[in-house]
Design an enzyme around this catalytic site. Structure first.
Site, short mmCIF file in Angstrom:
data_model
loop_
_atom_site.label_atom_id
_atom_site.label_comp_id
_atom_site.label_asym_id
_atom_site.label_seq_id
_atom_site.Cartn_x
_atom_site.Cartn_y
_atom_site.Cartn_z
N ARG A 136 0.93 -1.11 -0.08
CA ARG A 136 0.03 -0.10 0.05
C ARG A 136 0.84 1.33 -0.25
NH1 ARG A 136 -2.44 -0.29 6.20
NH2 ARG A 136 -0.26 -0.45 7.23
N CYS A 189 3.29 8.87 -5.37
CA CYS A 189 3.90 9.91 -4.95
C CYS A 189 2.88 11.19 -4.79
CB CYS A 189 4.97 10.03 -6.19
SG CYS A 189 5.90 11.70 -5.83
N ASN A 213 -5.15 7.31 4.50
CA ASN A 213 -4.98 6.34 5.77
C ASN A 213 -3.42 6.84 6.28
OD1 ASN A 213 -5.88 4.07 7.58
ND2 ASN A 213 -3.80 3.44 6.99
N GLU A 214 -3.25 7.27 7.07
CA GLU A 214 -1.81 7.57 7.78
C GLU A 214 -0.79 8.03 6.61
OE1 GLU A 214 -0.47 3.97 9.54
OE2 GLU A 214 -1.49 4.50 11.57
N GLU A 254 -7.31 4.22 15.78
CA GLU A 254 -6.90 2.92 15.88
C GLU A 254 -6.02 2.74 17.07
OE1 GLU A 254 -4.38 1.62 12.51
OE2 GLU A 254 -5.75 2.59 10.81
N TRP A 261 4.00 -5.63 13.51
CA TRP A 261 5.17 -5.13 12.58
C TRP A 261 6.39 -4.53 13.50
CZ3 TRP A 261 4.97 -0.49 15.23
CH2 TRP A 261 3.66 -0.07 15.84
N GLU A 315 -1.44 -8.79 7.67
CA GLU A 315 -1.69 -8.75 8.98
C GLU A 315 -2.24 -9.91 9.65
OE1 GLU A 315 -3.24 -4.65 9.29
OE2 GLU A 315 -1.54 -3.86 8.59
N GLN A 316 -1.84 -11.00 9.28
CA GLN A 316 -2.40 -12.26 9.63
C GLN A 316 -2.00 -12.30 11.27
OE1 GLN A 316 -1.25 -15.90 7.67
NE2 GLN A 316 -1.36 -14.70 5.75
N MET A 317 -0.85 -11.64 11.69
CA MET A 317 -0.43 -12.00 13.02
C MET A 317 -0.93 -10.87 13.85
SD MET A 317 1.28 -14.68 13.19
CE MET A 317 2.31 -14.58 14.59
N HIS A 318 -1.80 -9.86 13.28
CA HIS A 318 -2.13 -8.74 13.84
C HIS A 318 -3.51 -9.06 14.64
CE1 HIS A 318 -3.34 -4.67 14.82
NE2 HIS A 318 -2.37 -4.20 14.54
C1 GAL Z 1 -1.75 1.11 10.99
C2 GAL Z 1 -2.68 1.20 9.84
C3 GAL Z 1 -3.59 0.03 9.74
C4 GAL Z 1 -2.93 -1.08 10.03
C5 GAL Z 1 -2.28 -1.00 11.53
C6 GAL Z 1 -1.62 -2.26 12.09
O1 GAL Z 1 -0.49 1.79 10.74
O2 GAL Z 1 -3.32 2.48 9.73
O3 GAL Z 1 -4.21 -0.15 8.33
O4 GAL Z 1 -1.99 -1.71 9.22
O5 GAL Z 1 -1.40 -0.14 11.52
O6 GAL Z 1 -1.13 -2.21 13.27
#
Ligand code: GAL
Length: 660
Positions: A109, A113, A147-148, A319, A327, A367-370
């Protein structure tokens, strides 16, 4: 009740990840957990537009209607952080390029630019289509742009589009090339240009590039983010009256001017991952060990106070970490109770909404481990019960009728994004000095003294504060000087204040430049020190300093002196100039003495304990190792006054009482 004294909980949801039959059940389950806000849509472009102009909005309509029917309010994200493969194939030049010249391709993602104008046109198309279709949906309360901005290191790009935009930006700022050469000092090393077309990005040179060049590139990139966002904000405002516009900022992130971007938003939101930040952002190893399962005591709090200062007090946590993330270098499981703790911590600092990320753990992709509130099979995970508890506690408080309107704190900490950048640009001189970390150390020292703090922009109204801390006003900001000259509060200026002009040169009159109007000190030498070298200043106070020290010429007598005769800590009336970086304990003692002199109520916090007031409630939080009897610290916390939690605050616990 005003918007700012209503507390709501929410969650981030991806209906496109789950079978449609499941949506109703999910929505009902969210309500059972007391959630009332749900953010959706921010990565869904490939499902909303499958080819140029082939819109598929019916599924989103059904998803929004389902959530609405369950009584949930919706935040709709624009999906511009994830341009789909078909669009990228048509615009292979849209990718950002990193400082080594590598193109940042498709497959995750944020692969665009900010300066690539044809992408703005596609963003306009999809945001317009979404805003026209959903802008007046009865459940829609707010938008999130993109997003971010900047996640995965994506602000500074060195693509041809970015370099071309930079040349234009320079033309607008400096008008003619001679002025640019003069402003940057390009006579040095024969770096002079004869035309704007000769200017390149400040990367790929043999050694360090000109800090003025880098500062300009950063300013241009920051402006590009704001312009990119502005396109969306204007469309949303035209088609979606009465809905708030927000963006979700990040933690420990200063790659663009968040104050400037926030001027076009209604709500600043941010994404709080306390354990991820602790292990990723290299804080002190002892602190990492101590707070491995809780996050550091001031990490999230600092950002709550920073983002509360961005949109006139309106902020959310968009969030919130629910369990291990995926991560950071290591991703421990939080101590039980922390999902609740973080929720209450955000509310204590003034959040209108705390929203956990994410509803259900994804069994596929990156993000399986999230973790989420649900396991990937749909069963509740640990945080679900804590989130329900927060909702029940909010109900109880609201029934008790306490006013939770956030008030001005006694202490202001002036945070300047450009000042931070200028100090970073002066590295590698003093490589262990991190200006953001130092700002956070100043903040933490005050929090250990039990003080509430507003983190504010340099152009904020500073009246009414008893104490104003200025840790990173590196630029000679004459408007800030004027504002500090006018107010009554005690002002503490830290090293490097006013040490550069707006173009990153040393001021003619030497540092602190225009700030000398507040206190007669002149910096005639500065030195940077390795971590093992920590000079001690002795006098009315004893302080150990580290990493940075300035020699001062002044008619004033310093409060302490180093062994080599350099003075430390100058003061005149209500203004202090601290000319070295005190180590954390010395900093705390120093601020305690200054705070007491200006009449602040100091309550020294035990390790891991923090406090914050919101409206009629004062909160206390404990991430120490044992229980804390709160009435010993705050005698006003009598049994009758406690409205949340218990007076013996367990680890990971919170208590709140009605103030006397
Ligand atoms: C944030 C992001 C989310 C998700 C999350 C995981 O930085 O906005 O989409 O990836 O981290 O912790």
């Amino acid at each position: 009740m005003t918007a700012s004294d209503t507390l709501r909980t929410g969650v981030c949801y991806y209906p496109e990840h789950w079978p449609e039959e499941r949506w109703e059940q999910d929505a009902a389950h969210m309500r059972r957990l007391g959630l009332s806000v749900v953010r959706i849509g921010e990565f869904a472009w490939s499902r909303l537009e499958t080819a140029d102009g082939e819109w598929h909005f019916d599924w989103l309509q059904r998803a929004m209607d389902t959530l609405h029917a369950a009584g949930l309010s919706i935040v709709l994200g624009t999906p511009t952080a994830t341009p789909p493969a078909w669009l990228v194939k048509r615009h292979p030049d849209m990718f950002a390029v990193d400082e080594h010249g590598h193109t940042r391709g498709f497959g995750s993602r944020r692969h665009y630019c900010f300066s690539y104008q044809p992408y703005h046109e596609h963003c306009k198309r999809i945001v317009t289509a979404l805003a026209e279709r959903f802008g007046k949906h009865p459940a829609l309360i707010a938008w999130q742009t993109d997003n971010e901005y900047g996640c995965h290191d994506t602000i500074l790009s060195y693509s041809p589009a970015a370099v071309e935009q930079f040349r234009q930006w320079c033309k607008e700022r400096y008008s003619d090339i001679a002025s640019l050469n003069a402003a940057w000092g390009n006579v040095f090393w024969s770096m002079e240009y004869s035309d704007f077309s000769e200017i390149e990005a400040p990367v790929g040179a043999v050694t360090e590039t000109n800090p003025a060049h880098r500062l300009a590139y950063w300013r241009c990139a920051s402006d590009a983010v704001i312009a990119f966002d502005r396109v969306q904000v204007d469309i949303i405002r035209a088609h979606s009256p009465g809905r708030d516009v927000s963006h979700n900022f990040m933690g420990n992130f200063v790659e663009f001017d968040h104050h400037a971007l926030s001027r076009q938003l209604d709500i600043a939101t941010w994404d709080s991952y306390p354990l991820g930040f602790l292990t990723r952002d290299g804080v002190d190893p002892d602190e990492q060990k101590r707070y491995l399962r809780t996050g550091s005591p001031d990490g999230a709090a600092f950002h709550h106070d920073l983002y509360r200062g961005c949109c006139k007090g309106r902020f959310w946590v968009m969030e919130q970490q629910p369990g291990p993330v995926n991560w950071a270098p290591y991703n421990p499981s939080p101590r039980d109770g922390m999902a609740r703790y973080w929720g209450w911590e955000a509310f204590a600092h003034g959040a209108e909404v705390t929203s956990w990320f994410r509803w259900r753990q994804a069994p596929f992709a990156q993000e399986q481990m999230h973790t989420g509130l649900l396991l990937s099979n749909g069963e509740e995970d640990v945080a679900a019960a804590e989130v329900l508890q927060v909702a029940q506690e909010i109900d109880a408080l609201q029934t008790a009728g306490v006013d939770l309107t956030t008030q001005q704190a006694p202490v202001a900490l002036v945070f300047d994004y450009t000042g931070d950048r200028v100090q970073r640009n002066q590295q590698p001189d003093g490589r262990t000095h991190d200006p953001l970390l130092f700002t956070q150390q100043v903040y933490s020292a005050c929090r250990r003294l039990g003080l509430d703090i507003d983190v504010v922009a340099p152009d904020s109204d500073l009246s009414g504060y008893a104490l104003i801390l200025v840790p990173n006003a590196t630029i000679e900001d004459t408007a800030l000087v004027a504002s500090l000259a006018q107010v009554d509060g005690t002002v503490v200026l830290f090293p490097r204040t006013g040490s550069r002009t707006t173009e990153s040169a040393i001021p003619d009159a030497l540092p602190p430049g225009a700030f000398r109007q507040l206190i007669d000190v002149t910096v005639v030498r500065s030195e940077t020190l390795p971590p093992e070298e920590c000079p001690v200043a002795r006098g009315a106070e004893t302080s150990t300093v580290m990493s940075w020290r300035e020699r001062i010429r002044s008619p004033l007598t310093p409060i302490a002196t180093f062994d080599d005769g350099w003075g430390f800590h100058y003061t005149k009336g209500r203004v202090h100039y601290i000319n070295a970086i005190p180590e954390p304990q010395s900093l705390e003692r120093l601020l305690q003495a200054i705070g007491q002199r200006c009449g602040l109520t100091i309550t020294t916090m035990p390790e891991g304990v923090r406090t914050r007031r919101r409206g009629q409630l004062r909160f206390a939080f404990n991430i120490g190792t044992g229980p804390v009897a709160i009435a010993k610290l705050f005698p006003e916390a009598t049994a009758e006054r406690v409205l949340l939690g218990a007076r013996m605050v367990e680890p990971a616990g919170v208590v709140a009482w009605r103030v006397a």
